[in-house]
Scaffold this motif. Structure first.
Motif, PDB file in Angstrom:
ATOM      1  N   MET A  24      29.529   7.501  40.991  1.00 48.89           N
ATOM      2  CA  MET A  24      28.631   7.206  39.887  1.00 48.89           C
ATOM      3  C   MET A  24      28.229   8.464  39.125  1.00 48.89           C
ATOM      4  SD  MET A  24      28.565   4.003  39.914  1.00 48.89           S
ATOM      5  CE  MET A  24      27.332   3.764  38.630  1.00 48.89           C
ATOM      6  N   GLU A  25      28.213   9.618  39.802  1.00 48.21           N
ATOM      7  CA  GLU A  25      27.831  10.869  39.148  1.00 48.21           C
ATOM      8  C   GLU A  25      28.841  11.292  38.087  1.00 48.21           C
ATOM      9  OE1 GLU A  25      27.181  13.811  42.130  1.00 48.21           O
ATOM     10  OE2 GLU A  25      25.309  12.912  42.852  1.00 48.21           O
ATOM     11  N   GLN A  26      30.123  10.988  38.306  1.00 44.48           N
ATOM     12  CA  GLN A  26      31.160  11.354  37.331  1.00 44.48           C
ATOM     13  C   GLN A  26      32.018  10.124  37.023  1.00 44.48           C
ATOM     14  OE1 GLN A  26      32.744  15.436  37.420  1.00 44.48           O
ATOM     15  NE2 GLN A  26      32.059  15.541  39.549  1.00 44.48           N
ATOM     16  N   PHE A  27      31.339   9.059  36.664  1.00 46.14           N
ATOM     17  CA  PHE A  27      31.986   7.757  36.538  1.00 46.14           C
ATOM     18  C   PHE A  27      33.109   7.753  35.502  1.00 46.14           C
ATOM     19  CE2 PHE A  27      32.453   3.435  34.947  1.00 46.14           C
ATOM     20  CZ  PHE A  27      32.507   2.698  36.125  1.00 46.14           C
ATOM     21  N   LEU A  28      32.844   8.252  34.304  1.00 50.06           N
ATOM     22  CA  LEU A  28      33.827   8.140  33.218  1.00 50.06           C
ATOM     23  C   LEU A  28      35.118   8.913  33.480  1.00 50.06           C
ATOM     24  CD1 LEU A  28      31.586   8.129  30.019  1.00 50.06           C
ATOM     25  CD2 LEU A  28      32.720   6.206  31.145  1.00 50.06           C
ATOM     26  N   PRO A  29      35.071  10.201  33.875  1.00 49.08           N
ATOM     27  CA  PRO A  29      36.345  10.875  34.153  1.00 49.08           C
ATOM     28  C   PRO A  29      37.103  10.261  35.326  1.00 49.08           C
ATOM     29  CG  PRO A  29      34.485  12.273  34.754  1.00 49.08           C
ATOM     30  CD  PRO A  29      33.926  11.137  33.969  1.00 49.08           C
ATOM     31  N   LEU A  30      36.392   9.802  36.346  1.00 49.18           N
ATOM     32  CA  LEU A  30      37.064   9.170  37.486  1.00 49.18           C
ATOM     33  C   LEU A  30      37.667   7.828  37.083  1.00 49.18           C
ATOM     34  CD1 LEU A  30      34.567   9.992  40.390  1.00 49.18           C
ATOM     35  CD2 LEU A  30      36.729  11.127  39.836  1.00 49.18           C
ATOM     36  N   LEU A  31      36.973   7.103  36.223  1.00 48.18           N
ATOM     37  CA  LEU A  31      37.527   5.841  35.720  1.00 48.18           C
ATOM     38  C   LEU A  31      38.810   6.086  34.943  1.00 48.18           C
ATOM     39  CD1 LEU A  31      37.260   2.777  35.215  1.00 48.18           C
ATOM     40  CD2 LEU A  31      35.879   3.331  33.188  1.00 48.18           C
ATOM     41  N   LEU A  32      38.816   7.125  34.120  1.00 44.99           N
ATOM     42  CA  LEU A  32      40.015   7.459  33.353  1.00 44.99           C
ATOM     43  C   LEU A  32      41.160   7.850  34.274  1.00 44.99           C
ATOM     44  CD1 LEU A  32      41.388   7.861  30.654  1.00 44.99           C
ATOM     45  CD2 LEU A  32      40.387  10.162  30.537  1.00 44.99           C
ATOM     46  N   SER A  79      45.277  13.055  42.057  1.00 46.01           N
ATOM     47  CA  SER A  79      44.143  12.143  42.010  1.00 46.01           C
ATOM     48  C   SER A  79      43.255  12.330  43.237  1.00 46.01           C
ATOM     49  CB  SER A  79      44.635  10.694  41.929  1.00 46.01           C
ATOM     50  OG  SER A  79      43.567   9.786  42.025  1.00 46.01           O
ATOM     51  N   ASP A  80      43.860  12.427  44.406  1.00 46.67           N
ATOM     52  CA  ASP A  80      43.090  12.640  45.637  1.00 46.67           C
ATOM     53  C   ASP A  80      42.251  13.914  45.540  1.00 46.67           C
ATOM     54  OD1 ASP A  80      44.072  10.352  46.764  1.00 46.67           O
ATOM     55  OD2 ASP A  80      45.538  11.342  48.054  1.00 46.67           O
ATOM     56  N   PHE A  81      42.853  14.964  45.005  1.00 48.79           N
ATOM     57  CA  PHE A  81      42.139  16.235  44.919  1.00 48.79           C
ATOM     58  C   PHE A  81      40.984  16.173  43.918  1.00 48.79           C
ATOM     59  CE2 PHE A  81      41.910  20.765  43.413  1.00 48.79           C
ATOM     60  CZ  PHE A  81      41.304  21.244  44.560  1.00 48.79           C
ATOM     61  N   LEU A  82      41.175  15.456  42.818  1.00 48.05           N
ATOM     62  CA  LEU A  82      40.098  15.329  41.838  1.00 48.05           C
ATOM     63  C   LEU A  82      38.931  14.516  42.392  1.00 48.05           C
ATOM     64  CD1 LEU A  82      42.102  14.874  38.517  1.00 48.05           C
ATOM     65  CD2 LEU A  82      40.794  16.859  39.276  1.00 48.05           C
ATOM     66  N   PHE A  83      39.227  13.498  43.181  1.00 50.03           N
ATOM     67  CA  PHE A  83      38.142  12.760  43.828  1.00 50.03           C
ATOM     68  C   PHE A  83      37.443  13.630  44.868  1.00 50.03           C
ATOM     69  CE2 PHE A  83      39.843   8.978  41.849  1.00 50.03           C
ATOM     70  CZ  PHE A  83      38.704   8.184  41.700  1.00 50.03           C
ATOM     71  N   LEU A  84      38.187  14.510  45.517  1.00 51.63           N
ATOM     72  CA  LEU A  84      37.563  15.438  46.456  1.00 51.63           C
ATOM     73  C   LEU A  84      36.625  16.395  45.711  1.00 51.63           C
ATOM     74  CD1 LEU A  84      37.287  16.641  49.303  1.00 51.63           C
ATOM     75  CD2 LEU A  84      39.315  18.036  48.813  1.00 51.63           C
ATOM     76  N   LYS A  85      37.049  16.856  44.532  1.00 50.27           N
ATOM     77  CA  LYS A  85      36.182  17.713  43.726  1.00 50.27           C
ATOM     78  C   LYS A  85      34.914  16.972  43.324  1.00 50.27           C
ATOM     79  CE  LYS A  85      37.714  20.644  40.762  1.00 50.27           C
ATOM     80  NZ  LYS A  85      38.350  21.306  39.598  1.00 50.27           N
ATOM     81  N   ALA A  86      35.056  15.689  43.002  1.00 43.39           N
ATOM     82  CA  ALA A  86      33.878  14.888  42.643  1.00 43.39           C
ATOM     83  C   ALA A  86      32.919  14.780  43.820  1.00 43.39           C
ATOM     84  CB  ALA A  86      34.310  13.505  42.171  1.00 43.39           C
ATOM     85  N   VAL A  87      33.477  14.573  45.008  1.00 48.27           N
ATOM     86  CA  VAL A  87      32.653  14.479  46.212  1.00 48.27           C
ATOM     87  C   VAL A  87      31.913  15.789  46.457  1.00 48.27           C
ATOM     88  CG1 VAL A  87      32.839  14.402  48.733  1.00 48.27           C
ATOM     89  CG2 VAL A  87      33.906  12.619  47.349  1.00 48.27           C
TER      90      VAL A  87
END
Length: 230
Positions: A24-32, A79-87
Motif C-alpha cells: 500500500m505504501e508504493q501501490f501505483l508503481p507496484l501495480l504498474l 519483479s521479485d527484487f523490486l518488491f523486495l525494495k518495496a518491503v
C-alpha cells in the motif's frame, strides 16, 4: 528512532501483514510492475495452452522456449527484487524491472534453468519431492538479485536459508492460491491486487528469514536494511 519489522520469527501471518502494508505504501508503481509482468508473461502461459494450439505451438516452439527461458526469467527476477525494495521501504523504479538484462543476465538464466531442472526432477519422483524442492528454492531469485550470487551458490544458499521454514513457505503458497481465487471473483483489478500482495508477502518472508537468521546466528549477512517504524 528506527526499528525493524523482521526481528521476530518468520511466519505466514507476519509476511502477509508486512506485505500488505508495504504494498500500500508504493501501490501505483507496484501495480504498474504487476500489470507489465502480466502482459509479458502471456507467451509463457501460451506454452501451457490447450490442445487447440498444439500445431501453432509446434511452429513457434523455438521462439517460445527462447522467450520462456531467456527473456521472461529476467523480468520475473527483476519483479521479485523490486518488491523486495518495496518491503525495505526503498524507492521502486519501474525501469529497474529490465535492469537484469544489463547486469545479471547470465546469472538469472542459469539460476532459472537450474531451479527448473531440479523441480522437474522432483516432480517426476512422485510430485511431493518437487513441491519440497520448489519451496526450498523459493529464495533463489532474491539471492541472485540481492546478493549477486551465481546460480549454484544461490541454490545452495536458498536451501540453507529455508531450512526449518519449508512448511511456512508451503502454507504461504496455499494462502496465495486462495488469494488468486478471491481476486478472480472481482475480475482484473482483484487479480492484480492479489498478485501484488503475494509478491510483497514472499519478499517480506525472504527479508524476515534473512534478518531473523542474522540476529539469531550472528552471521555477517549483507544487504539487510532497517525499515522505518510506522
Amino acid at each position: 528512532m528506527t526499528t525493524s519489522y523482521f526481528q521476530i520469527e518468520p511466519s505466514v501471518s507476519h509476511s502477509l501483514s508486512v506485505g500488505w502494508k508495504k504494498m500500500m505504501e508504493q501501490f501505483l508503481p507496484l501495480l504498474l510492475i504487476v500489470f507489465i509482468c502480466a502482459i509479458l508473461q502471456g507467451p509463457v502461459r501460451f506454452i501451457k495452452g490447450d490442445a487447440d494450439f498444439n500445431f501453432l505451438m509446434l511452429m513457434f516452439l523455438p521462439l517460445l522456449l527462447a522467450y520462456g527461458f531467456l527473456f521472461w526469467p529476467v523480468i520475473d527476477y527483476g519483479s521479485d527484487f523490486l518488491f523486495l525494495k518495496a518491503v525495505r521501504s526503498q524507492k521502486v523504479e519501474v525501469a529497474e524491472l529490465f535492469e537484469g538484462f544489463r547486469t545479471k543476465f547470465v546469472q538469472i538464466v542459469l539460476a532459472n534453468l537450474l531451479v527448473f531442472a531440479l523441480v522437474m526432477v522432483g516432480l517426476f519422483l512422485l510430485i511431493i519431492p518437487g513441491i519440497i524442492i520448489g519451496c526450498r528454492l523459493v529464495f533463489v531469485s532474491y539471492l541472485v538479485m540481492d546478493k549477486d550470487m551465481e546460480a549454484i551458490a544461490a541454490v545452495e544458499e536458498s536451501w540453507r536459508m529455508t531450512r526449518g521454514y519449508g512448511w511456512t513457505i508451503f502454507f504461504l503458497g496455499v494462502v496465495s492460491f486462495f488469494l488468486v481465487i478471491a481476486g478472480l471473483m472481482v475480475m482484473i483489478v482483484g487479480v492484480l491486487v492479489s498478485a501484488m500482495w503475494i509478491s510483497a508477502s514472499f519478499a517480506a518472508l525472504y527479508q524476515s528469514v534473512l534478518e531473523y537468521r542474522q540476529n539469531s546466528e550472528t552471521l555477517p549477512i549483507l544487504g539487510v536494511n532497517e525499515v522505518p517504524e510506522g
